[in-house]
Write a protein that holds these residues in place. Structure first.
Motif, PDB file in Angstrom:
ATOM      1  N   ASN A 312       0.829  -1.208   0.000  1.00 32.80           N
ATOM      2  CA  ASN A 312       0.000   0.000   0.000  1.00 32.80           C
ATOM      3  C   ASN A 312       0.862   1.256   0.000  1.00 32.80           C
ATOM      4  O   ASN A 312       0.639   2.191  -0.775  1.00 32.80           O
ATOM      5  CB  ASN A 312      -0.924  -0.013   1.217  1.00 32.80           C
ATOM      6  CG  ASN A 312      -1.881   1.164   1.232  1.00 32.80           C
ATOM      7  OD1 ASN A 312      -2.634   1.354   0.283  1.00 32.80           O
ATOM      8  ND2 ASN A 312      -1.876   1.934   2.291  1.00 32.80           N
ATOM      9  N   TRP A 313       1.875   1.299   0.877  1.00 31.62           N
ATOM     10  CA  TRP A 313       2.738   2.478   0.967  1.00 31.62           C
ATOM     11  C   TRP A 313       3.651   2.594  -0.245  1.00 31.62           C
ATOM     12  O   TRP A 313       4.006   3.705  -0.659  1.00 31.62           O
ATOM     13  CB  TRP A 313       3.533   2.445   2.260  1.00 31.62           C
ATOM     14  CG  TRP A 313       2.708   2.859   3.433  1.00 31.62           C
ATOM     15  CD1 TRP A 313       2.166   2.047   4.392  1.00 31.62           C
ATOM     16  CD2 TRP A 313       2.295   4.186   3.772  1.00 31.62           C
ATOM     17  NE1 TRP A 313       1.452   2.788   5.289  1.00 31.62           N
ATOM     18  CE2 TRP A 313       1.511   4.101   4.943  1.00 31.62           C
ATOM     19  CE3 TRP A 313       2.509   5.435   3.198  1.00 31.62           C
ATOM     20  CZ2 TRP A 313       0.943   5.218   5.545  1.00 31.62           C
ATOM     21  CZ3 TRP A 313       1.944   6.554   3.808  1.00 31.62           C
ATOM     22  CH2 TRP A 313       1.173   6.440   4.966  1.00 31.62           C
ATOM     23  N   SER A 314       4.034   1.472  -0.836  1.00 32.95           N
ATOM     24  CA  SER A 314       4.854   1.515  -2.039  1.00 32.95           C
ATOM     25  C   SER A 314       4.104   2.215  -3.162  1.00 32.95           C
ATOM     26  O   SER A 314       4.662   3.063  -3.883  1.00 32.95           O
ATOM     27  CB  SER A 314       5.235   0.094  -2.468  1.00 32.95           C
ATOM     28  OG  SER A 314       6.005   0.117  -3.653  1.00 32.95           O
ATOM     29  N   LYS A 315       2.824   1.900  -3.296  1.00 35.14           N
ATOM     30  CA  LYS A 315       1.993   2.533  -4.315  1.00 35.14           C
ATOM     31  C   LYS A 315       1.867   4.031  -4.047  1.00 35.14           C
ATOM     32  O   LYS A 315       2.010   4.852  -4.959  1.00 35.14           O
ATOM     33  CB  LYS A 315       0.614   1.876  -4.332  1.00 35.14           C
ATOM     34  CG  LYS A 315      -0.344   2.467  -5.356  1.00 35.14           C
ATOM     35  CD  LYS A 315      -1.702   1.786  -5.285  1.00 35.14           C
ATOM     36  CE  LYS A 315      -2.670   2.406  -6.287  1.00 35.14           C
ATOM     37  NZ  LYS A 315      -4.028   1.800  -6.190  1.00 35.14           N
ATOM     38  N   LEU A 316       1.626   4.388  -2.785  1.00 33.45           N
ATOM     39  CA  LEU A 316       1.474   5.794  -2.426  1.00 33.45           C
ATOM     40  C   LEU A 316       2.753   6.579  -2.683  1.00 33.45           C
ATOM     41  O   LEU A 316       2.740   7.670  -3.243  1.00 33.45           O
ATOM     42  CB  LEU A 316       1.080   5.915  -0.950  1.00 33.45           C
ATOM     43  CG  LEU A 316       1.116   7.330  -0.346  1.00 33.45           C
ATOM     44  CD1 LEU A 316       0.131   8.241  -1.050  1.00 33.45           C
ATOM     45  CD2 LEU A 316       0.842   7.284   1.145  1.00 33.45           C
ATOM     46  N   VAL A 317       3.893   6.020  -2.271  1.00 29.80           N
ATOM     47  CA  VAL A 317       5.184   6.704  -2.431  1.00 29.80           C
ATOM     48  C   VAL A 317       5.477   6.966  -3.906  1.00 29.80           C
ATOM     49  O   VAL A 317       5.930   8.049  -4.288  1.00 29.80           O
ATOM     50  CB  VAL A 317       6.311   5.863  -1.792  1.00 29.80           C
ATOM     51  CG1 VAL A 317       7.675   6.362  -2.217  1.00 29.80           C
ATOM     52  CG2 VAL A 317       6.191   5.915  -0.270  1.00 29.80           C
ATOM     53  N   LYS A 318       5.189   5.988  -4.754  1.00 26.05           N
ATOM     54  CA  LYS A 318       5.452   6.150  -6.186  1.00 26.05           C
ATOM     55  C   LYS A 318       4.511   7.181  -6.806  1.00 26.05           C
ATOM     56  O   LYS A 318       4.939   8.024  -7.590  1.00 26.05           O
ATOM     57  CB  LYS A 318       5.309   4.796  -6.891  1.00 26.05           C
ATOM     58  CG  LYS A 318       6.427   3.823  -6.562  1.00 26.05           C
ATOM     59  CD  LYS A 318       6.178   2.470  -7.186  1.00 26.05           C
ATOM     60  CE  LYS A 318       7.293   1.486  -6.801  1.00 26.05           C
ATOM     61  NZ  LYS A 318       7.029   0.127  -7.339  1.00 26.05           N
ATOM     62  N   GLU A 319       3.213   7.100  -6.462  1.00 19.83           N
ATOM     63  CA  GLU A 319       2.240   8.013  -7.053  1.00 19.83           C
ATOM     64  C   GLU A 319       2.482   9.455  -6.605  1.00 19.83           C
ATOM     65  O   GLU A 319       2.326  10.395  -7.393  1.00 19.83           O
ATOM     66  CB  GLU A 319       0.823   7.575  -6.688  1.00 19.83           C
ATOM     67  CG  GLU A 319       0.371   6.293  -7.375  1.00 19.83           C
ATOM     68  CD  GLU A 319      -1.031   5.880  -6.960  1.00 19.83           C
ATOM     69  OE1 GLU A 319      -1.572   6.478  -6.022  1.00 19.83           O
ATOM     70  OE2 GLU A 319      -1.568   4.940  -7.583  1.00 19.83           O
ATOM     71  N   ALA A 320       2.856   9.628  -5.333  1.00 19.97           N
ATOM     72  CA  ALA A 320       3.088  10.970  -4.800  1.00 19.97           C
ATOM     73  C   ALA A 320       4.515  11.449  -5.028  1.00 19.97           C
ATOM     74  O   ALA A 320       4.848  12.601  -4.710  1.00 19.97           O
ATOM     75  CB  ALA A 320       2.770  11.001  -3.305  1.00 19.97           C
ATOM     76  N   LYS A 321       5.385  10.565  -5.568  1.00 19.29           N
ATOM     77  CA  LYS A 321       6.793  10.883  -5.828  1.00 19.29           C
ATOM     78  C   LYS A 321       7.480  11.394  -4.563  1.00 19.29           C
ATOM     79  O   LYS A 321       8.183  12.407  -4.557  1.00 19.29           O
ATOM     80  CB  LYS A 321       6.904  11.929  -6.948  1.00 19.29           C
ATOM     81  CG  LYS A 321       6.351  11.430  -8.283  1.00 19.29           C
ATOM     82  CD  LYS A 321       6.475  12.485  -9.373  1.00 19.29           C
ATOM     83  CE  LYS A 321       5.910  11.965 -10.683  1.00 19.29           C
ATOM     84  NZ  LYS A 321       5.992  12.972 -11.775  1.00 19.29           N
ATOM     85  N   ILE A 322       7.259  10.637  -3.471  1.00 19.31           N
ATOM     86  CA  ILE A 322       7.847  10.999  -2.185  1.00 19.31           C
ATOM     87  C   ILE A 322       9.241  10.392  -2.085  1.00 19.31           C
ATOM     88  O   ILE A 322       9.446   9.217  -2.354  1.00 19.31           O
ATOM     89  CB  ILE A 322       6.973  10.479  -1.029  1.00 19.31           C
ATOM     90  CG1 ILE A 322       5.597  11.149  -1.073  1.00 19.31           C
ATOM     91  CG2 ILE A 322       7.641  10.740   0.324  1.00 19.31           C
ATOM     92  CD1 ILE A 322       4.583  10.526  -0.138  1.00 19.31           C
ATOM     93  N   GLU A 323      10.201  11.204  -1.710  1.00 16.20           N
ATOM     94  CA  GLU A 323      11.571  10.753  -1.548  1.00 16.20           C
ATOM     95  C   GLU A 323      12.121  11.219  -0.216  1.00 16.20           C
ATOM     96  O   GLU A 323      11.664  12.224   0.337  1.00 16.20           O
ATOM     97  CB  GLU A 323      12.474  11.274  -2.667  1.00 16.20           C
ATOM     98  CG  GLU A 323      12.091  10.761  -4.056  1.00 16.20           C
ATOM     99  CD  GLU A 323      13.017  11.276  -5.129  1.00 16.20           C
ATOM    100  OE1 GLU A 323      13.903  12.082  -4.795  1.00 16.20           O
ATOM    101  OE2 GLU A 323      12.846  10.890  -6.300  1.00 16.20           O
ATOM    102  N   ALA A 324      13.071  10.480   0.320  1.00 15.32           N
ATOM    103  CA  ALA A 324      13.734  10.873   1.558  1.00 15.32           C
ATOM    104  C   ALA A 324      15.223  10.641   1.406  1.00 15.32           C
ATOM    105  O   ALA A 324      15.664   9.856   0.569  1.00 15.32           O
ATOM    106  CB  ALA A 324      13.181  10.080   2.726  1.00 15.32           C
TER     107      ALA A 324
END
Length: 325
Positions: A312-324
């Motif tokens: 679930n979070w993998s999908k969200l991170v990719k769609e929102a282009k979240i990086e750390a």
């Protein structure tokens, strides 16, 4: 003849000795790793459960804080420990499924690097601002962030923590300009929020509620799909105008983990001790007082939750282009 019989009995004797050794486990204190600073949500939740498990196991379970990299350093320490059950710790949706999706510092696999001993509880994040801030709603906050030259910042317990991703999700869904400020735990992040050094942050009830009740922090919304019984007058993020927030944010949880490869008899002992601890009236009261909904499970059920949360979070991170970092 006697020697032949003795040789035949040796494997049986060895099995009996191994069984006796397992029955005596643990023979020394256990270490419980908290991957964030003392006084933060995971630390507060850990201590009553660790103490009760120690009482049940007949050996102390000593809490040790190993902070850094949004919990990745502590989680990695657990993953690299000897798989004998003597090093365990608390993991969260953040350390186990969010950090591996966003942080280069995470060197572990969310499933294969750990023995998932059992779930501990569910929690909710609440969006907070200082009571002195002019912001009184999520709409106000978003409007402020959209102003030219605005310097809207939000603190978190570190890169990849659930309160970091709660803020990133708000930024992604609204398109407003917001700058993330990572700390080494929720406690120092809250201190800076109260001092006016950051604009807002998301945090759990167990560290924020006393400051909310004292009038020092203003809650704007909760991340859960439904309003919290602990703050019934505070809207959900969706009700506050950020549609789709709770569905995208996923379920927030804590669990107890150890390094991969812990033998089944020791896993069974640890899971049984955890479930007994969570069922005890004193621990239930302490966790309820910390606004935690107890969630007990088998190791297999916990592993299924980890897999689903990671996807679930993998999908969200990719769609929102979240990086750390």
């Amino acid at each position: 003849m006697y020697k032949k019989r003795l040789l035949m009995l040796l494997p049986v004797m060895a099995l009996c000795a191994a069984g006796a050794a397992r029955a005596q486990w643990p023979e020394r204190p256990l270490t419980w790793i908290v991957p964030f600073s003392a006084g933060g949500p995971m630390d507060i939740v850990s201590r009553p459960v660790a103490k009760k498990m120690g009482d049940i196991l007949g050996q102390p379970v000593v809490v040790e804080n190993r902070t850094g990299a949004g919990g990745a350093l502590g989680a990695d320490y657990i993953a690299r420990a000897k798989p004998d059950g003597y090093v365990i710790g608390i993991g969260s949706v953040g350390t186990q499924t969010i950090v591996p999706n966003v942080a280069k510092s995470a060197k572990y696999d969310p499933v294969n690097s750990f023995s998932n001993i059992g779930l501990l509880g569910r929690y909710t994040n609440v969006l907070l601002v200082s009571a002195q801030a002019p912001v009184t709603s999520v709409a106000d906050l978003v409007a402020q962030a959209r102003q030219p030259g605005a310097n809207v910042t939000f603190g978190s317990a570190g890169y990849g923590s659930s309160n970091h991703l709660s803020g990133e999700l708000l930024r992604a869904l609204t398109g407003a300009a917001m700058t993330h400020i990572p700390y080494r735990g929720s406690a120092p992040a809250l201190t800076d929020l109260l001092a006016g050094n950051t604009t807002f942050m998301f945090d759990t009830f167990n560290t924020a509620m006393s400051r909310i009740q004292a009038g020092n922090l203003r809650p704007l919304a909760v991340t859960s799909p439904k309003r919290s019984p602990f703050l019934p007058d505070v809207p959900t993020m969706d009700e506050a105008g950020v549609g789709g927030y709770s569905a995208a944010g996923g379920e927030l949880w804590w669990g107890v983990v150890g390094p991969a490869g812990i033998p089944a008899p020791i896993m069974d002992r640890l899971n049984a001790a955890l479930r007994e601890a969570l069922a005890s009236p004193d621990v239930q009261k302490q966790l309820k007082d910390q606004y935690v909904e107890i969630w007990s499970s088998t190791p297999e059920e916990f592993t299924a939750v980890v897999r689903a949360s990671y996807q679930n979070w993998s999908k969200l991170v990719k769609e929102a282009k979240i990086e750390a970092e």
